[in-house]
Design a protein around this motif. Structure first.
Motif, PDB file in Angstrom:
ATOM      1  N   LEU A 120       4.003  -3.546  -8.580  1.00  0.00           N
ATOM      2  CA  LEU A 120       4.224  -2.497  -9.634  1.00  0.00           C
ATOM      3  C   LEU A 120       3.509  -2.787 -10.820  1.00  0.00           C
ATOM      4  O   LEU A 120       3.122  -1.709 -11.616  1.00  0.00           O
ATOM      5  CB  LEU A 120       5.992  -2.498  -9.848  1.00  0.00           C
ATOM      6  CG  LEU A 120       6.795  -1.978  -9.148  1.00  0.00           C
ATOM      7  CD1 LEU A 120       8.229  -2.380  -9.137  1.00  0.00           C
ATOM      8  CD2 LEU A 120       6.523  -0.304  -8.826  1.00  0.00           C
ATOM      9  N   LEU A 121       3.258  -3.905 -11.102  1.00  0.00           N
ATOM     10  CA  LEU A 121       2.455  -4.333 -12.475  1.00  0.00           C
ATOM     11  C   LEU A 121       1.072  -3.905 -12.419  1.00  0.00           C
ATOM     12  O   LEU A 121       0.526  -3.128 -13.046  1.00  0.00           O
ATOM     13  CB  LEU A 121       2.453  -5.891 -12.732  1.00  0.00           C
ATOM     14  CG  LEU A 121       3.697  -6.380 -13.183  1.00  0.00           C
ATOM     15  CD1 LEU A 121       3.611  -8.019 -13.309  1.00  0.00           C
ATOM     16  CD2 LEU A 121       4.128  -5.891 -14.522  1.00  0.00           C
ATOM     17  N   SER A 122       0.424  -3.958 -11.090  1.00  0.00           N
ATOM     18  CA  SER A 122      -0.684  -3.280 -10.710  1.00  0.00           C
ATOM     19  C   SER A 122      -0.696  -1.838 -11.072  1.00  0.00           C
ATOM     20  O   SER A 122      -1.639  -1.152 -11.527  1.00  0.00           O
ATOM     21  CB  SER A 122      -1.089  -3.671  -9.484  1.00  0.00           C
ATOM     22  OG  SER A 122      -2.470  -3.036  -8.780  1.00  0.00           O
ATOM     23  N   PHE A 123       0.330  -1.009 -10.311  1.00  0.00           N
ATOM     24  CA  PHE A 123       0.357   0.276 -10.505  1.00  0.00           C
ATOM     25  C   PHE A 123       0.512   0.892 -11.989  1.00  0.00           C
ATOM     26  O   PHE A 123      -0.210   1.885 -12.392  1.00  0.00           O
ATOM     27  CB  PHE A 123       1.569   0.915  -9.866  1.00  0.00           C
ATOM     28  CG  PHE A 123       1.522   2.268  -9.611  1.00  0.00           C
ATOM     29  CD1 PHE A 123       0.697   2.909  -8.653  1.00  0.00           C
ATOM     30  CD2 PHE A 123       2.321   3.308 -10.253  1.00  0.00           C
ATOM     31  CE1 PHE A 123       0.809   4.352  -8.466  1.00  0.00           C
ATOM     32  CE2 PHE A 123       2.248   4.502 -10.084  1.00  0.00           C
ATOM     33  CZ  PHE A 123       1.500   5.467  -9.386  1.00  0.00           C
ATOM     34  N   ASP A 124       1.333   0.192 -12.839  1.00  0.00           N
ATOM     35  CA  ASP A 124       1.363   0.170 -14.256  1.00  0.00           C
ATOM     36  C   ASP A 124       0.203   0.253 -15.084  1.00  0.00           C
ATOM     37  O   ASP A 124      -0.261   1.001 -15.755  1.00  0.00           O
ATOM     38  CB  ASP A 124       2.253  -0.829 -14.892  1.00  0.00           C
ATOM     39  CG  ASP A 124       2.628  -0.444 -16.269  1.00  0.00           C
ATOM     40  OD1 ASP A 124       3.410   0.655 -16.456  1.00  0.00           O
ATOM     41  OD2 ASP A 124       2.584  -1.144 -17.130  1.00  0.00           O
ATOM     42  N   ALA A 125      -0.812  -0.761 -14.483  1.00  0.00           N
ATOM     43  CA  ALA A 125      -2.341  -0.885 -15.124  1.00  0.00           C
ATOM     44  C   ALA A 125      -2.912   0.205 -14.789  1.00  0.00           C
ATOM     45  O   ALA A 125      -3.670   0.677 -15.699  1.00  0.00           O
ATOM     46  CB  ALA A 125      -2.692  -2.312 -14.634  1.00  0.00           C
ATOM     47  N   LEU A 126      -2.827   0.908 -13.475  1.00  0.00           N
ATOM     48  CA  LEU A 126      -3.721   2.125 -13.134  1.00  0.00           C
ATOM     49  C   LEU A 126      -3.018   3.067 -13.939  1.00  0.00           C
ATOM     50  O   LEU A 126      -3.923   3.867 -14.583  1.00  0.00           O
ATOM     51  CB  LEU A 126      -3.257   2.273 -11.605  1.00  0.00           C
ATOM     52  CG  LEU A 126      -3.770   3.796 -11.287  1.00  0.00           C
ATOM     53  CD1 LEU A 126      -5.391   3.698 -11.429  1.00  0.00           C
ATOM     54  CD2 LEU A 126      -3.225   3.919  -9.778  1.00  0.00           C
ATOM     55  N   LEU A 127      -1.922   3.173 -14.255  1.00  0.00           N
ATOM     56  CA  LEU A 127      -1.183   4.465 -15.064  1.00  0.00           C
ATOM     57  C   LEU A 127      -1.890   4.344 -16.557  1.00  0.00           C
ATOM     58  O   LEU A 127      -2.022   5.141 -17.308  1.00  0.00           O
ATOM     59  CB  LEU A 127       0.020   4.544 -15.195  1.00  0.00           C
ATOM     60  CG  LEU A 127       1.074   4.875 -13.817  1.00  0.00           C
ATOM     61  CD1 LEU A 127       2.208   4.846 -13.898  1.00  0.00           C
ATOM     62  CD2 LEU A 127       0.369   6.046 -13.489  1.00  0.00           C
ATOM     63  N   THR A 128      -2.065   3.076 -16.986  1.00  0.00           N
ATOM     64  CA  THR A 128      -2.533   2.742 -18.443  1.00  0.00           C
ATOM     65  C   THR A 128      -4.045   3.458 -18.237  1.00  0.00           C
ATOM     66  O   THR A 128      -4.459   4.027 -19.443  1.00  0.00           O
ATOM     67  CB  THR A 128      -2.634   1.357 -18.749  1.00  0.00           C
ATOM     68  OG1 THR A 128      -1.162   0.945 -18.694  1.00  0.00           O
ATOM     69  CG2 THR A 128      -3.304   0.879 -20.177  1.00  0.00           C
ATOM     70  N   LYS A 129      -4.699   2.861 -17.214  1.00  0.00           N
ATOM     71  CA  LYS A 129      -6.238   3.438 -17.439  1.00  0.00           C
ATOM     72  C   LYS A 129      -6.335   4.878 -17.191  1.00  0.00           C
ATOM     73  O   LYS A 129      -7.072   5.647 -17.950  1.00  0.00           O
ATOM     74  CB  LYS A 129      -6.871   2.735 -15.969  1.00  0.00           C
ATOM     75  CG  LYS A 129      -8.349   3.305 -15.861  1.00  0.00           C
ATOM     76  CD  LYS A 129      -8.909   2.471 -14.567  1.00  0.00           C
ATOM     77  CE  LYS A 129      -8.700   3.317 -13.593  1.00  0.00           C
ATOM     78  NZ  LYS A 129      -9.417   2.953 -12.393  1.00  0.00           N
ATOM     79  N   LEU A 138       1.108   9.142 -19.241  1.00  0.00           N
ATOM     80  CA  LEU A 138       1.857   9.374 -17.624  1.00  0.00           C
ATOM     81  C   LEU A 138       2.557   8.371 -17.434  1.00  0.00           C
ATOM     82  O   LEU A 138       2.623   7.141 -17.628  1.00  0.00           O
ATOM     83  CB  LEU A 138       0.557   8.995 -16.797  1.00  0.00           C
ATOM     84  CG  LEU A 138      -0.656   9.892 -16.785  1.00  0.00           C
ATOM     85  CD1 LEU A 138      -1.827   9.458 -15.762  1.00  0.00           C
ATOM     86  CD2 LEU A 138      -0.371  11.487 -16.560  1.00  0.00           C
ATOM     87  N   ASP A 139       3.994   8.867 -17.120  1.00  0.00           N
ATOM     88  CA  ASP A 139       5.176   8.134 -16.753  1.00  0.00           C
ATOM     89  C   ASP A 139       5.360   8.166 -15.473  1.00  0.00           C
ATOM     90  O   ASP A 139       5.208   9.262 -14.782  1.00  0.00           O
ATOM     91  CB  ASP A 139       6.092   8.389 -17.948  1.00  0.00           C
ATOM     92  CG  ASP A 139       5.856   7.975 -19.328  1.00  0.00           C
ATOM     93  OD1 ASP A 139       5.234   7.017 -19.569  1.00  0.00           O
ATOM     94  OD2 ASP A 139       5.942   8.950 -20.061  1.00  0.00           O
ATOM     95  N   ALA A 140       6.357   7.247 -14.946  1.00  0.00           N
ATOM     96  CA  ALA A 140       6.760   7.324 -13.475  1.00  0.00           C
ATOM     97  C   ALA A 140       8.156   6.984 -13.647  1.00  0.00           C
ATOM     98  O   ALA A 140       8.570   6.021 -14.409  1.00  0.00           O
ATOM     99  CB  ALA A 140       5.729   6.635 -12.638  1.00  0.00           C
ATOM    100  N   ARG A 141       8.742   7.319 -12.398  1.00  0.00           N
ATOM    101  CA  ARG A 141      10.034   6.648 -12.046  1.00  0.00           C
ATOM    102  C   ARG A 141      10.043   5.719 -11.030  1.00  0.00           C
ATOM    103  O   ARG A 141       9.753   6.328  -9.902  1.00  0.00           O
ATOM    104  CB  ARG A 141      10.937   7.851 -12.091  1.00  0.00           C
ATOM    105  CG  ARG A 141      11.101   8.832 -13.140  1.00  0.00           C
ATOM    106  CD  ARG A 141      12.232   8.245 -14.232  1.00  0.00           C
ATOM    107  NE  ARG A 141      12.359   8.853 -15.421  1.00  0.00           N
ATOM    108  CZ  ARG A 141      13.467   8.916 -16.210  1.00  0.00           C
ATOM    109  NH1 ARG A 141      14.478   8.104 -15.953  1.00  0.00           N
ATOM    110  NH2 ARG A 141      13.513   9.667 -17.326  1.00  0.00           N
ATOM    111  N   LEU A 142      10.575   4.658 -11.032  1.00  0.00           N
ATOM    112  CA  LEU A 142      10.877   3.640 -10.094  1.00  0.00           C
ATOM    113  C   LEU A 142      11.917   4.080  -9.163  1.00  0.00           C
ATOM    114  O   LEU A 142      12.791   4.205  -9.496  1.00  0.00           O
ATOM    115  CB  LEU A 142      10.859   2.339 -10.622  1.00  0.00           C
ATOM    116  CG  LEU A 142      11.158   1.201  -9.363  1.00  0.00           C
ATOM    117  CD1 LEU A 142      10.268   0.862  -8.304  1.00  0.00           C
ATOM    118  CD2 LEU A 142      11.563  -0.065 -10.010  1.00  0.00           C
ATOM    119  N   LEU A 143      11.690   4.150  -7.879  1.00  0.00           N
ATOM    120  CA  LEU A 143      12.725   4.491  -6.840  1.00  0.00           C
ATOM    121  C   LEU A 143      12.974   3.306  -5.954  1.00  0.00           C
ATOM    122  O   LEU A 143      11.855   3.013  -5.271  1.00  0.00           O
ATOM    123  CB  LEU A 143      12.535   5.518  -5.717  1.00  0.00           C
ATOM    124  CG  LEU A 143      13.387   5.568  -4.599  1.00  0.00           C
ATOM    125  CD1 LEU A 143      14.644   5.814  -5.106  1.00  0.00           C
ATOM    126  CD2 LEU A 143      12.687   7.026  -3.829  1.00  0.00           C
TER     127      LEU A 143
END
Length: 218
Positions: A120-129, A138-143
């Motif tokens: 999830l930290l890796s995915f958050d970094a992708l969204l930052t980029k 860009l925001d996301a909801r964790l399921l």
């Protein structure tokens, strides 16, 4: 989702495999009933499962293998005011990033094990980029998926989310219940099958779908 005046785009994505994307996607599709389903997974999982469904319940699934095709399909859906559901594969690619950048609601399935918290930290970094490149947040909801049915508190994952820039948790979860896999054997979501619609899994999925629908109308 269908029937709204404005088209909505729901995307399920995570750059880590085995987190529950396909199971989550198939079950949510059964409740959200999108006009168009786009399969971006290299394994074409949704397309394979779709072939297991009864002939009168086949889903409108389109496989897109490149960005040009994806944008063409989405443009045509936009012209027709169609709601779109996109299932991305467990990898990072230009195709996946394009879908993520166009999402009205981005859903990230995962559980709260240490390896998935790292993912999830890796995915958050992708969204930052991507947010920086697109000059928009860009925001996301964790399921949370495949958690024990009795679990109510998720302190470790909530603590992690407080330190991310783009992730918030959905209130409802997908527990580890037999109903989800039983219905999937027939290509159906848990609420589409008479045998599991009123089961604990079916009730759980209905609550989750209602939460997602409420987010789409805001």
């Amino acid at each position: 989702v269908s029937g709204d005046a404005t088209m909505s785009i729901v995307v399920i994505a995570h750059n880590k495999g085995g987190v529950g994307k396909t199971t989550s996607a198939m079950n949510l599709i059964g409740e959200l009933k999108p006009d168009l389903i786009i399969d971006l997974d290299v394994h074409e999982s949704l397309s394979v499962i779709n072939k297991m469904r009864p002939d009168d319940k086949m889903l409108p699934v389109v496989v897109c293998k490149d960005k040009k095709h994806l944008l063409k399909v989405m443009s045509e859906a936009d012209d027709n005011g169609q709601d779109i559901f996109i299932d991305c594969g467990g990898f990072d690619s230009d195709l996946t990033q394009t879908a993520i950048s166009l999402a009205d609601l981005l859903i990230v399935p995962a559980n709260d094990t240490i390896t998935e918290r790292i993912g999830l930290l890796s995915f958050d970094a992708l969204l930052t980029k991507l947010s920086k490149n697109l000059d928009k947040q860009l925001d996301a909801r964790l399921l949370l998926c495949k958690v024990h049915p009795s679990r109510k508190n998720f302190e470790k994952i909530d603590e992690l989310l407080e330190n991310t820039h783009h992730l918030k948790r959905l209130t409802n979860v997908i527990s580890y219940r037999a109903g989800y896999t039983e219905s999937l054997e027939y290509g159906l979501g848990v609420t589409e099958s008479v045998a599991t619609r009123s089961s604990p899994a079916g009730k759980e999925l209905t609550l989750l779908a209602n939460e997602i629908k409420s987010l789409l109308v805001k």
